[in-house]
Motif scaffolding. Structure first.
Motif, PDB file in Angstrom:
ATOM      1  N   LEU A  39     -46.692  -7.462  -2.083  1.00 17.71           N
ATOM      2  CA  LEU A  39     -47.064  -8.799  -2.541  1.00 17.71           C
ATOM      3  C   LEU A  39     -45.838  -9.691  -2.673  1.00 17.71           C
ATOM      4  N   PHE A  40     -44.743  -9.104  -3.137  1.00 19.46           N
ATOM      5  CA  PHE A  40     -43.525  -9.884  -3.336  1.00 19.46           C
ATOM      6  C   PHE A  40     -42.787 -10.097  -2.023  1.00 19.46           C
ATOM      7  N   GLN A  41     -42.761  -9.089  -1.178  1.00 16.91           N
ATOM      8  CA  GLN A  41     -42.087  -9.249   0.111  1.00 16.91           C
ATOM      9  C   GLN A  41     -42.766 -10.327   0.954  1.00 16.91           C
ATOM     10  N   GLN A  42     -44.084 -10.465   0.812  1.00 10.82           N
ATOM     11  CA  GLN A  42     -44.816 -11.454   1.595  1.00 10.82           C
ATOM     12  C   GLN A  42     -45.120 -12.726   0.803  1.00 10.82           C
ATOM     13  N   ASP A  43     -44.551 -12.837  -0.393  1.00 12.96           N
ATOM     14  CA  ASP A  43     -44.723 -14.031  -1.223  1.00 12.96           C
ATOM     15  C   ASP A  43     -46.202 -14.354  -1.424  1.00 12.96           C
ATOM     16  N   ALA A  44     -46.979 -13.292  -1.678  1.00 11.67           N
ATOM     17  CA  ALA A  44     -48.432 -13.433  -1.772  1.00 11.67           C
ATOM     18  C   ALA A  44     -48.960 -13.168  -3.183  1.00 11.67           C
ATOM     19  N   PHE A  45     -48.084 -13.090  -4.164  1.00 10.57           N
ATOM     20  CA  PHE A  45     -48.508 -12.699  -5.509  1.00 10.57           C
ATOM     21  C   PHE A  45     -49.036 -13.864  -6.338  1.00 10.57           C
ATOM     22  N   TRP A  46     -48.747 -15.104  -5.923  1.00 11.27           N
ATOM     23  CA  TRP A  46     -49.052 -16.255  -6.763  1.00 11.27           C
ATOM     24  C   TRP A  46     -50.520 -16.348  -7.197  1.00 11.27           C
ATOM     25  N   PRO A  47     -51.507 -16.218  -6.304  1.00 12.14           N
ATOM     26  CA  PRO A  47     -52.900 -16.342  -6.765  1.00 12.14           C
ATOM     27  C   PRO A  47     -53.341 -15.191  -7.660  1.00 12.14           C
ATOM     28  N   TYR A  48     -52.716 -14.024  -7.529  1.00 10.63           N
ATOM     29  CA  TYR A  48     -53.051 -12.911  -8.424  1.00 10.63           C
ATOM     30  C   TYR A  48     -52.652 -13.256  -9.853  1.00 10.63           C
TER      31      TYR A  48
ATOM     32  N   ALA B 271     -52.133 -16.241 -11.073  1.00  8.17           N
ATOM     33  CA  ALA B 271     -52.934 -17.374 -11.537  1.00  8.17           C
ATOM     34  C   ALA B 271     -54.274 -16.891 -12.089  1.00  8.17           C
ATOM     35  N   ARG B 272     -54.897 -15.924 -11.397  1.00 16.26           N
ATOM     36  CA  ARG B 272     -56.158 -15.373 -11.901  1.00 16.26           C
ATOM     37  C   ARG B 272     -55.966 -14.650 -13.225  1.00 16.26           C
ATOM     38  N   LEU B 273     -54.909 -13.855 -13.312  1.00 15.11           N
ATOM     39  CA  LEU B 273     -54.686 -13.118 -14.558  1.00 15.11           C
ATOM     40  C   LEU B 273     -54.429 -14.069 -15.721  1.00 15.11           C
TER      41      LEU B 273
ATOM     42  N   ARG C 125     -55.621 -16.979 -16.119  1.00 17.74           N
ATOM     43  CA  ARG C 125     -56.892 -17.612 -16.468  1.00 17.74           C
ATOM     44  C   ARG C 125     -57.880 -16.629 -17.082  1.00 17.74           C
ATOM     45  N   GLU C 126     -58.010 -15.454 -16.480  1.00 16.13           N
ATOM     46  CA  GLU C 126     -59.124 -14.569 -16.794  1.00 16.13           C
ATOM     47  C   GLU C 126     -58.757 -13.354 -17.629  1.00 16.13           C
ATOM     48  N   ALA C 127     -57.522 -12.871 -17.509  1.00 19.13           N
ATOM     49  CA  ALA C 127     -57.141 -11.639 -18.220  1.00 19.13           C
ATOM     50  C   ALA C 127     -55.639 -11.656 -18.478  1.00 19.13           C
ATOM     51  N   PRO C 128     -55.173 -12.507 -19.405  1.00 18.34           N
ATOM     52  CA  PRO C 128     -53.723 -12.648 -19.603  1.00 18.34           C
ATOM     53  C   PRO C 128     -53.040 -11.396 -20.126  1.00 18.34           C
ATOM     54  N   VAL C 129     -53.795 -10.501 -20.754  1.00 17.50           N
ATOM     55  CA  VAL C 129     -53.287  -9.168 -21.096  1.00 17.50           C
ATOM     56  C   VAL C 129     -54.165  -8.197 -20.312  1.00 17.50           C
ATOM     57  N   HIS C 130     -53.657  -7.732 -19.192  1.00 17.56           N
ATOM     58  CA  HIS C 130     -54.479  -7.076 -18.180  1.00 17.56           C
ATOM     59  C   HIS C 130     -54.030  -5.636 -17.966  1.00 17.56           C
ATOM     60  N   TYR C 131     -55.010  -4.749 -17.873  1.00 16.39           N
ATOM     61  CA  TYR C 131     -54.706  -3.331 -17.663  1.00 16.39           C
ATOM     62  C   TYR C 131     -54.997  -2.943 -16.227  1.00 16.39           C
TER      63      TYR C 131
ATOM     64  N   ALA D 234     -56.885 -11.834  -3.333  1.00 13.31           N
ATOM     65  CA  ALA D 234     -56.648 -12.252  -4.714  1.00 13.31           C
ATOM     66  C   ALA D 234     -57.879 -12.885  -5.339  1.00 13.31           C
ATOM     67  N   ALA D 235     -58.670 -13.590  -4.542  1.00 15.81           N
ATOM     68  CA  ALA D 235     -59.874 -14.228  -5.062  1.00 15.81           C
ATOM     69  C   ALA D 235     -61.075 -13.301  -5.043  1.00 15.81           C
ATOM     70  N   ALA D 236     -61.067 -12.316  -4.148  1.00 14.99           N
ATOM     71  CA  ALA D 236     -62.251 -11.475  -3.948  1.00 14.99           C
ATOM     72  C   ALA D 236     -62.274 -10.227  -4.829  1.00 14.99           C
ATOM     73  N   LEU D 237     -61.113  -9.732  -5.216  1.00 12.88           N
ATOM     74  CA  LEU D 237     -61.071  -8.479  -5.969  1.00 12.88           C
ATOM     75  C   LEU D 237     -61.673  -8.624  -7.359  1.00 12.88           C
ATOM     76  N   PRO D 238     -62.439  -7.642  -7.825  1.00 18.19           N
ATOM     77  CA  PRO D 238     -62.801  -7.616  -9.245  1.00 18.19           C
ATOM     78  C   PRO D 238     -61.533  -7.593 -10.089  1.00 18.19           C
ATOM     79  N   ILE D 239     -61.582  -8.234 -11.220  1.00 18.36           N
ATOM     80  CA  ILE D 239     -60.372  -8.413 -12.013  1.00 18.36           C
ATOM     81  C   ILE D 239     -59.740  -7.087 -12.397  1.00 18.36           C
ATOM     82  N   ASP D 240     -60.567  -6.039 -12.626  1.00 17.62           N
ATOM     83  CA  ASP D 240     -59.997  -4.762 -13.057  1.00 17.62           C
ATOM     84  C   ASP D 240     -59.349  -3.991 -11.909  1.00 17.62           C
ATOM     85  N   GLN D 241     -59.486  -4.490 -10.681  1.00 16.14           N
ATOM     86  CA  GLN D 241     -58.852  -3.838  -9.535  1.00 16.14           C
ATOM     87  C   GLN D 241     -57.556  -4.519  -9.099  1.00 16.14           C
TER      88      GLN D 241
END
Length: 425
Positions: free
Chosen positions: A31-40, A42-44, A46-52, A16-23
């Motif tokens: 992500l949901f099954q492992q409860d790992a979506f939270w930092p993704y 959080a980044r969006l 902060r950095e791209a609230p309307v993200h493609y 979540a911290a290492a990926l370029p934002i567009d990836q």
């Protein structure tokens, strides 16, 4: 052990911290099954609230992750349509050969007409009638729980209580009520995710659902009107002539809405109180906080992670150009953790001010029909729990569902210690 093609939770969190934002692709069920979506998210925010996201297993899509932007999309029904003809209300498109119209996936005026047909089920007189019934059933289920041994809270409490109420709302044959639970799970399942193996199996089971309910429809349409959901649809001008697939679509909407969402909030509430033991102590010291705690649980859990719309025309939104036909996904689970609106959002705060300021029920035209009924169920369940038990211990991390839509649980192992059982209530 994780399969070779399934990264571990630690690897997903690190990415979540290492990926370029567009990836970033927040549409991965893992992500949901492992409860790992939270930092993704959080980044969006902060950095791209309307993200493609240009590539995902569900195709390209826009993610809307901020509270205020989600409300804006919800309110603009002319540009952002929920009509099934565009693919439906979830990130995954409905299949072209198995389209399930339902009033949540319709635009006005058809939406308003079909929703009105079943609106009386959550009217004041209906809720007043249901309250004592819900309480009696909660008492029976809770009084039957094992003491001093581990059990699955999801099966013994959350599923049982919500399935019993759902059977009542449909006036569904009591002995078959667990078929409602199965159909609810199948309706939102991804093939290979542990519920169904293939799309063909999913379709076949949903056709069984249609056939079963068609028998109930035929009984009710030829009888005087009653106060159950099938009778309401059979005797309403807006729904009595609906096609079989329209009927199935509306059935599944009511089944999932009346089952998955409340059952996962019942589970999520107990899990959250164990995650935040000071809040559990606060509740045990002041049971009068239950009415305030209920909407806070629903916010914290966010039982449906997203709703999807489709752009009907090119539209400029927050500096981005959304094209006609683009999927636009409103991530309620992110909006409910928007730091600009909800302070300390990652925590359950049972005496939070303005606890109803959340997006779990949607907003505007498509705000959840069953909101008051869900509040009623959760309030009564917790009132009855607190009469009987002190602290109910969660033994392990829950097992979560493989889904980007239903944010839920399949297992929550718990134990009620004998010294936490109240002898008089």
């Amino acid at each position: 052990m994780n399969p070779p093609d399934h990264p571990s939770r630690d690897a997903l969190l690190a990415a979540a911290a290492a990926l370029p934002i567009d990836q970033i692709n927040v549409g991965q069920p893992l992500l949901f099954q492992q409860d790992a979506f939270w930092p993704y998210f959080a980044r969006l925010r902060r950095e791209a609230p309307v993200h493609y996201c240009a590539a995902s297993e569900f195709g390209p899509f826009w993610s809307i992750t901020k509270y205020k932007h989600i409300m804006q999309v919800e309110a603009n029904t002319e540009v952002f349509s929920s009509d099934v003809k565009y693919g439906g209300i979830t990130l995954r498109d409905q299949l072209a050969d198995f389209v399930l119209p339902m009033f949540i996936a319709m635009d006005p005026p058809r939406h308003d007409q079909q929703r009105a047909a079943v609106q009386p089920i959550v009217g004041p007189s209906s809720l007043a009638r249901l309250e004592q019934l819900v309480r009696e059933r909660a008492q029976t289920v809770l009084d039957g729980l094992p003491i001093g041994e581990s059990f699955n809270w999801v099966e013994r409490v959350s599923i049982e209580l919500t399935t019993q109420l759902l059977a009542t709302l449909f006036d569904f044959p009591w002995a078959d009520r667990h078929r409602l639970t199965r159909w609810s799970d199948v309706a939102t399942a991804l093939p290979g995710g542990g519920i169904v193996d293939t799309e063909e199996q999913r379709k076949a089971e949903l056709i069984e659902c249609l056939q079963y309910f068609t028998g109930l429809w035929n009984e009710r349409v030829n009888a005087p009107p009653r106060d159950d959901l099938i009778s309401m649809m059979a005797h309403s001008d807006a729904t009595r002539h609906q096609s079989p697939m329209d009927f199935l679509g509306n059935l599944l909407l009511l089944i999932v809405g009346g089952n998955d969402t409340t059952r996962n909030s019942i589970t999520g509430g107990l899990y959250a109180l164990n995650r935040f033991p000071d809040e559990y102590s606060k509740l045990l010291g002041n049971p009068a906080l239950v009415p305030n705690m209920v909407p806070e649980i629903i916010r914290w859990q966010t039982p449906l992670a997203h709703m999807r719309r489709t752009a009907t025309r090119d539209h400029s939104f927050e500096g981005q150009t959304i094209r006609a036909g683009d999927k636009v996904v409103m991530w309620y689970v992110s909006g409910n953790h928007d730091e600009d609106v909800i302070a300390d959002a990652e925590r359950l705060v049972i005496d939070r001010e303005r606890p109803r300021r959340h997006l779990s029920f949607g907003f505007g035209l498509h705000r959840c029909l069953g909101e008051r009924l869900a509040d009623l169920q959760l309030r009564i369940v917790w009132e009855e729990i607190l009469k009987r038990f002190g602290r109910i211990e969660v033994l392990d991390e829950p097992q979560r569902i493989f889904s980007t839509f239903v944010k839920g649980y399949s297992t929550l192992s718990v134990r009620i210690s004998p010294d936490q059982v109240k002898t008089a209530y």
